[in-house]
Design an enzyme around this catalytic site. Structure first.
Site, mmCIF file in Angstrom:
data_model
loop_
_atom_site.group_PDB
_atom_site.id
_atom_site.type_symbol
_atom_site.label_atom_id
_atom_site.label_comp_id
_atom_site.label_asym_id
_atom_site.label_seq_id
_atom_site.Cartn_x
_atom_site.Cartn_y
_atom_site.Cartn_z
ATOM 1 N N TYR A 21 -8.502 5.898 -12.921
ATOM 2 C CA TYR A 21 -8.433 6.541 -11.591
ATOM 3 C C TYR A 21 -8.159 8.045 -11.672
ATOM 4 C CZ TYR A 21 -6.934 1.692 -10.458
ATOM 5 O OH TYR A 21 -6.797 0.331 -10.341
ATOM 6 N N ARG A 35 -4.337 3.766 -16.205
ATOM 7 C CA ARG A 35 -4.563 4.421 -14.906
ATOM 8 C C ARG A 35 -5.232 5.792 -15.027
ATOM 9 N NH1 ARG A 35 -1.001 5.805 -11.733
ATOM 10 N NH2 ARG A 35 -2.173 5.425 -9.840
ATOM 11 N N CYS A 76 -9.927 5.121 -29.635
ATOM 12 C CA CYS A 76 -11.197 5.760 -29.978
ATOM 13 C C CYS A 76 -12.030 5.967 -28.730
ATOM 14 C CB CYS A 76 -11.941 4.914 -30.989
ATOM 15 S SG CYS A 76 -11.108 4.956 -32.565
ATOM 16 N N GLU A 77 -11.592 6.899 -27.923
ATOM 17 C CA GLU A 77 -12.217 7.152 -26.625
ATOM 18 C C GLU A 77 -11.777 8.564 -26.253
ATOM 19 O OE1 GLU A 77 -14.633 5.216 -24.030
ATOM 20 O OE2 GLU A 77 -13.445 3.973 -25.356
ATOM 21 N N GLY A 128 0.767 -1.247 0.000
ATOM 22 C CA GLY A 128 0.000 0.000 0.000
ATOM 23 C C GLY A 128 0.790 1.285 0.000
ATOM 24 N N GLY A 187 3.835 -3.586 -3.777
ATOM 25 C CA GLY A 187 3.731 -3.745 -5.225
ATOM 26 C C GLY A 187 4.241 -2.469 -5.889
ATOM 27 N N ARG A 188 3.389 -1.444 -5.849
ATOM 28 C CA ARG A 188 3.708 -0.176 -6.499
ATOM 29 C C ARG A 188 5.055 0.398 -6.070
ATOM 30 N NH1 ARG A 188 -0.533 3.222 -8.025
ATOM 31 N NH2 ARG A 188 -1.792 1.964 -6.613
ATOM 32 N N GLU A 190 3.712 -6.807 1.665
ATOM 33 C CA GLU A 190 3.497 -7.104 0.240
ATOM 34 C C GLU A 190 3.535 -5.867 -0.629
ATOM 35 O OE1 GLU A 190 0.426 -10.891 0.414
ATOM 36 O OE2 GLU A 190 -0.377 -8.871 0.586
ATOM 37 N N TYR A 222 1.325 -1.141 -12.472
ATOM 38 C CA TYR A 222 -0.064 -1.032 -12.927
ATOM 39 C C TYR A 222 -0.190 -0.358 -14.284
ATOM 40 C CZ TYR A 222 -0.638 -2.300 -8.049
ATOM 41 O OH TYR A 222 -0.546 -2.949 -6.847
HETATM 42 C C1 LIG Z 1 -2.609 -4.812 -4.471
HETATM 43 C C2 LIG Z 1 -2.173 -5.596 -3.310
HETATM 44 C C3 LIG Z 1 -0.915 -5.406 -2.776
HETATM 45 C C4 LIG Z 1 0.059 -4.371 -3.292
HETATM 46 O O1 LIG Z 1 -0.415 -3.086 -3.159
HETATM 47 P P1 LIG Z 1 0.545 -1.851 -3.528
HETATM 48 O O2 LIG Z 1 -0.278 -0.679 -3.218
HETATM 49 O O3 LIG Z 1 0.853 -1.964 -4.976
HETATM 50 O O4 LIG Z 1 1.742 -1.948 -2.669
HETATM 51 C C5 LIG Z 1 -0.517 -6.209 -1.732
HETATM 52 N N1 LIG Z 1 -1.336 -7.150 -1.228
HETATM 53 C C6 LIG Z 1 -2.565 -7.368 -1.728
HETATM 54 C C7 LIG Z 1 -3.404 -8.438 -1.147
HETATM 55 C C8 LIG Z 1 -3.030 -6.594 -2.769
HETATM 56 O O5 LIG Z 1 -4.256 -6.798 -3.238
#
Ligand SMILES: *Cc1c(COP(=O)(O)O)cnc(C)c1O
Length: 462
Positions: free
Chosen positions: A356, A352, A383-384, A270, A314-315, A312, A412
């Site tokens: 968003y 994105r 085409c949007e 997150g 991601g981003r 976890e 993403y």
């Molecule tokens: C999307 C997600 C993440 C990663 O979120 P980020 O904001 O990209 O760090 C981690 N765990 C779960 C279960 C997710 O759905």
């Protein structure tokens, strides 16, 4: 394929005051520089030359930045958490065999949410015991694939448990299970990427947790190893992550009191990143320190032995490493309204903005420091009308053929891409030390017809 770009004389760093230890706080990849012609250089490669060699749109991923974020998470966990820990890459942010291999080589784990992401991780050499499978509606095949490989399954709901119980007799040993529950924590981010509040499709309702834990006492096929919660994405606040620790420690105490030897606490991801100059996310170190201290405190207050701490990201692990290159084409000035500058990609390679209303930062790759005198809206080729990548941004005067570099596109973008308008997917290259390596081949238009089937009665008469 490997190409070496021309030797680069790095006359100046491009972004001043880069945060070298927490790349998520920068707009550009680590070490972004200007060559002797004042053209933009990432990973030692001049971006416009990459565009010439590989075509556009092109995803460029900087290896040093990717390794920098992986190490920032690992080091911060080692420094601030006294127990064992593991950072797990949320591969939905950008899933490829090469990225899985890179992340595995840095000692991280990986979170997959489908058979496709799981197979990608395994192909990249990610050890199964460091993979977790998520998803609010896993298929039986996906569960069988994960359980068969010894991947930890994050049970999201009763259906997961029912399907696993059906599969269990065919498995060699018990399934390693984590339980995901909704922590009931609100945070300030886009409605579509909030997951911690009670009105969420993800995870068991907290009121059900005790019932599930009691149910699992009689499931010999399951070994409950952990608890999981995730509150959302692109979050700049630290307080919700602090609050989460308390909620999770309560759940841990409950699970252990019911006889489950739960060793893992997985607090999700997150942490946000900087997309535009005004964004000011916490550093990876601050985020990890906050989470680690909160978990230690919450466990001490409840007399709990420290769990292994999993997170976890991601981003924040991959976004800043990515730059997307486009070629500028047509320009439509509408007097008194705005000027549309069109590029050769758009919502199919970066959905994105249309999804968003996300903002980005872009420069002309060969004139990044020229005076930005024009206000333009950078539109995609789909085409949007909503296919706009950057609204009302300033750029130096651009002409057809100029290469536009959009920053912070490593997360993403490719993973959420589509073939809308039957536009092929871009290539991706990994850059470092002046060398670029292809990690995703460019899709060809004919390949888009691969899955089309023409019923005999519709076959053209020849
Ligand atoms: C999307 C997600 C993440 C990663 O979120 P980020 O904001 O990209 O760090 C981690 N765990 C779960 C279960 C997710 O759905």
């Amino acid at each position: 394929m490997v190409i070496s770009s021309h030797p680069v004389v790095q006359s100046a760093p491009y972004e001043q005051n880069q945060d070298l230890t927490s790349p998520n706080r920068n707009l550009t990849p680590l070490g972004t520089a200007l060559d002797d012609h004042h053209r933009l250089v990432v990973g030692g490669c001049t971006l416009s030359e990459l565009a010439r060699t590989y075509g556009t749109p092109l995803y460029v991923l900087d290896e040093a930045t990717l390794r920098g974020t992986c190490r920032a998470y690992r080091q911060a966990l080692a420094e601030h958490y006294p127990g064992p820990s593991l950072a797990v890459y949320a591969s939905k942010a950008n899933s490829s065999v090469a990225l899985s291999a890179l992340v595995a080589s840095e000692g991280l784990g990986l979170d997959a949410v489908s058979a496709g992401e799981l197979l990608t991780a395994l192909r990249g050499g990610m050890p199964a015991e460091r993979i977790v499978l998520h998803g609010n509606n896993k298929s039986k095949d996906e569960l069988a694939l994960a359980a068969g490989h010894g991947v930890t399954v994050v049970a999201d709901n009763w259906r997961d448990l029912e399907l696993l119980a059906e599969l269990a007799p065919g498995l060699e040993g018990p399934v390693n299970l984590m339980l995901r529950f909704t922590p009931g924590i609100e945070c300030h981010t886009h409605e579509y990427i909030r997951t911690g509040h009670l009105d969420s499709k993800f995870g068991f309702d907290p009121d059900q947790l005790e019932t599930v834990l009691r149910h699992l006492q009689s499931c010999s096929w399951a070994r409950l190893t952990g608890l999981h919660a995730h509150i959302g994405s692109q979050i700049f606040e630290l307080q919700p992550h602090r609050d989460l620790a308390g909620v999770m420690a309560d759940a841990l105490a409950l699970a252990r009191s019911l006889g489950h030897p739960v060793s893992d606490l997985n607090v999700g991801g997150g942490l946000g990143i900087r997309y535009v100059a005004s964004d000011d996310p916490p550093s990876i170190q601050q985020w990890v320190q906050t989470v680690a201290e909160a978990v230690v405190e919450a466990c001490a207050a409840r007399g709990l032995e420290l769990p292994r701490l999993l997170c976890e990201p991601g981003r924040s692990l991959v976004a800043t490493a990515g730059v997307t290159l486009y070629t500028v084409g047509s320009c439509k000035p509408i007097p008194g309204i705005r000027t549309y500058l069109s590029v050769d990609g758009g919502m199919s390679d970066n959905p994105r903005p249309i999804t968003y209303q996300s903002q980005y930062t872009a420069v002309l790759a060969d004139r990044p420091t020229a005076a930005a005198t024009d206000t333009v809206t950078v539109a995609g080729k789909h085409c949007e009308s909503g296919d706009v990548l950057l609204k009302d941004v300033t750029l130096p005067p651009a002409v057809p053929g100029d290469v536009l570099a959009v920053f912070a596109t490593g997360a993403y973008n490719a993973s959420m891409g589509s073939n809308y308008n039957r536009i092929p997917r871009p290539a991706a290259v990994l850059v470092g030390g002046g060398v670029a390596e292809l990690v995703q081949r460019r899709e060809q238009p004919e390949e888009l017809l691969r899955y089309d089937v023409l019923p005999a009665h519709l076959a053209p008469i020849t």
